[in-house]
Design a protein around this motif. Structure first.
Motif, PDB file in Angstrom:
ATOM      1  N   SER A  10       0.837  -1.202   0.000  1.00 11.01           N
ATOM      2  CA  SER A  10       0.000   0.000   0.000  1.00 11.01           C
ATOM      3  C   SER A  10       0.869   1.248   0.000  1.00 11.01           C
ATOM      4  CB  SER A  10      -0.956  -0.008   1.185  1.00 11.01           C
ATOM      5  OG  SER A  10      -0.247  -0.021   2.394  1.00 11.01           O
ATOM      6  N   ARG A  14       0.891   4.082  -2.886  1.00  8.68           N
ATOM      7  CA  ARG A  14       0.694   5.489  -2.514  1.00  8.68           C
ATOM      8  C   ARG A  14       1.860   6.334  -3.007  1.00  8.68           C
ATOM      9  NH1 ARG A  14      -2.453   9.480  -1.923  1.00  8.68           N
ATOM     10  NH2 ARG A  14      -1.971  10.906  -0.269  1.00  8.68           N
ATOM     11  N   GLU A  17       1.418   7.051  -6.670  1.00  7.38           N
ATOM     12  CA  GLU A  17       0.367   8.067  -6.871  1.00  7.38           C
ATOM     13  C   GLU A  17       0.892   9.470  -6.555  1.00  7.38           C
ATOM     14  OE1 GLU A  17      -2.869   6.959  -4.322  1.00  7.38           O
ATOM     15  OE2 GLU A  17      -3.180   5.051  -5.352  1.00  7.38           O
ATOM     16  N   CYS A  52       6.608   8.691   1.330  1.00  2.00           N
ATOM     17  CA  CYS A  52       5.276   9.230   1.040  1.00  2.00           C
ATOM     18  C   CYS A  52       5.024  10.505   1.846  1.00  2.00           C
ATOM     19  CB  CYS A  52       4.190   8.201   1.351  1.00  2.00           C
ATOM     20  SG  CYS A  52       4.083   6.876   0.142  1.00  2.00           S
TER      21      CYS A  52
END
Length: 106
Positions: A10, A14, A17, A52
């Motif tokens: 995940s 992320r 993105e 992130c």
């Protein structure tokens, strides 16, 4: 420059993105491929979850970079908050990346 394919987690999804969103920002659209590669190399020094956070901060602040001189200390604190032992990040290498002058060695 597209990010390298990370393991499918995940945090990795992320990261992909957020990297895409960052590349759409006006200041980042103007960057050279070499500059983008350097930013990616700087981010790759950290786990995807922390990277992130760096990308989110860059997006929120409209920053032209993702890693700062304070980032190793931020990373250490982030790890401490999670009860993890921090792997030391060599600040000398970060300074070389940014061409920041360091004190001469005696």
């Amino acid at each position: 420059v597209a990010p390298p394919p990370p393991p499918e987690t995940s945090a990795a999804k992320r990261f992909t993105e957020l990297w895409g969103k960052l590349l759409q920002q006006p200041a980042w659209r103007k960057k050279t491929a070499q500059s983008l590669q350097t930013a990616m190399e700087q981010l790759n020094r950290y786990p995807a979850e922390f990277a992130c956070l760096l990308l989110e901060q860059a997006l929120a602040g409209g920053y032209k970079t993702v890693v700062f001189a304070s980032t190793p200390d931020d990373f250490r604190r982030w790890n401490e908050q999670r009860g993890r032992k921090t792997v030391a990040v060599d600040k000398t290498k970060l300074n070389e990346t940014w061409n920041v002058p360091t004190a001469p060695k005696p």
